[in-house]
Design an enzyme around this catalytic site. Sequence first.
Site, PDB file in Angstrom:
ATOM      1  N   ASP A  83      61.395 -44.897 -63.233  1.00  0.00           N
ATOM      2  CA  ASP A  83      61.149 -43.495 -63.567  1.00  0.00           C
ATOM      3  C   ASP A  83      62.313 -42.876 -64.336  1.00  0.00           C
ATOM      4  OD1 ASP A  83      62.882 -43.448 -61.373  1.00  0.00           O
ATOM      5  OD2 ASP A  83      61.345 -42.782 -59.978  1.00  0.00           O
ATOM      6  N   ASN A 154      59.509 -37.820 -48.463  1.00  0.00           N
ATOM      7  CA  ASN A 154      58.084 -37.476 -48.405  1.00  0.00           C
ATOM      8  C   ASN A 154      57.201 -38.710 -48.610  1.00  0.00           C
ATOM      9  OD1 ASN A 154      58.383 -38.050 -51.073  1.00  0.00           O
ATOM     10  ND2 ASN A 154      57.875 -36.015 -51.843  1.00  0.00           N
ATOM     11  N   HIS A 156      57.337 -40.805 -51.163  1.00  0.00           N
ATOM     12  CA  HIS A 156      57.038 -41.182 -52.558  1.00  0.00           C
ATOM     13  C   HIS A 156      57.648 -42.539 -52.906  1.00  0.00           C
ATOM     14  CE1 HIS A 156      60.764 -39.137 -54.680  1.00  0.00           C
ATOM     15  NE2 HIS A 156      61.112 -40.229 -54.073  1.00  0.00           N
ATOM     16  N   GLU A 161      54.155 -38.895 -56.229  1.00  0.00           N
ATOM     17  CA  GLU A 161      54.358 -37.950 -55.139  1.00  0.00           C
ATOM     18  C   GLU A 161      53.104 -37.836 -54.269  1.00  0.00           C
ATOM     19  OE1 GLU A 161      57.241 -37.037 -54.639  1.00  0.00           O
ATOM     20  OE2 GLU A 161      58.294 -36.239 -56.377  1.00  0.00           O
TER      21      GLU A 161
END
Length: 266
Positions: A83, A154, A156, A161
């Site tokens: 990313d 979270n 991810h 996400e």
Amino acid sequence: MTELLRKFSSRAGNVLVYPDPETASQEAAARIAEAIADSVAARGRAVLGLATGGTPVPVYRNLVALHRLGRVAFDDVSTYNLDEYYPISPADPQSYHAYMHEHLFGKVRIAANRTHVLDGTVPEAFVDEACARFDSWIAAEGGLDLQLLGIGRNGHIGFNEPCGLPVDEFAALPTRLAELHPVTIEDSARDFEGRPDRVPRRALTLGPAPILAARVVLILAFGPRKAQAVRAALDGPVTAELPASLLQRVSEKTTWIVDEAALGAA
Ligand code: PGA
């Protein structure tokens, strides 16, 4: 490398538990070096999917050390990063281009045209095309031999996400421009002078589809802040609300390398 505390199998793959991030990182670097040697022997090249963030820093440090000892060579290695923020200049110290140069590419002998990081300067109208091209480069190299991953608080993976998509739809997503989740913005602020308002709201990310297609997946998690997401990914339902849970679909090729703290109080 005999510091393994224990290992067990989970719905999301084998889990190797180390006492601390350093010993876990030594194991991860050794596995990457082994995957490179095996892939180069089998098909003349090794194609790595690489991760950024705080977690892999000691892994790259150990990999560089192995390189300096002559125990791993990058001449036949190509890399594709997971990313990159969008928009961002590769010259920006917060970019993942800069991160990769600092932690790996600037410290090993690897040709620049073999290291690929999504380009945060692509004009917005051409982002889809650039992402599709990234996926096609990976495919043209015969796919990823190994994907290195971290996990967000979270859940991810990359900047995929948590979201409400049906899980099959989510699993099929390609590389694309994505919105960052509020938890990710909060956690990324440490790289932006502690200022969440400075964190880009969007990022380019390898999709779940190319990630899950890798021949080997190595996922790292260190520290108690990750425990809730790790537990849910290992044992909970497979859902786009917790992207790392999708690794349960590829558990046979997935290894988790964690420290004790990342499992929380069992
Ligand atoms: P971290 O991020 O390594 O900086 O904790 C991991 C991730 O978000 O994948």
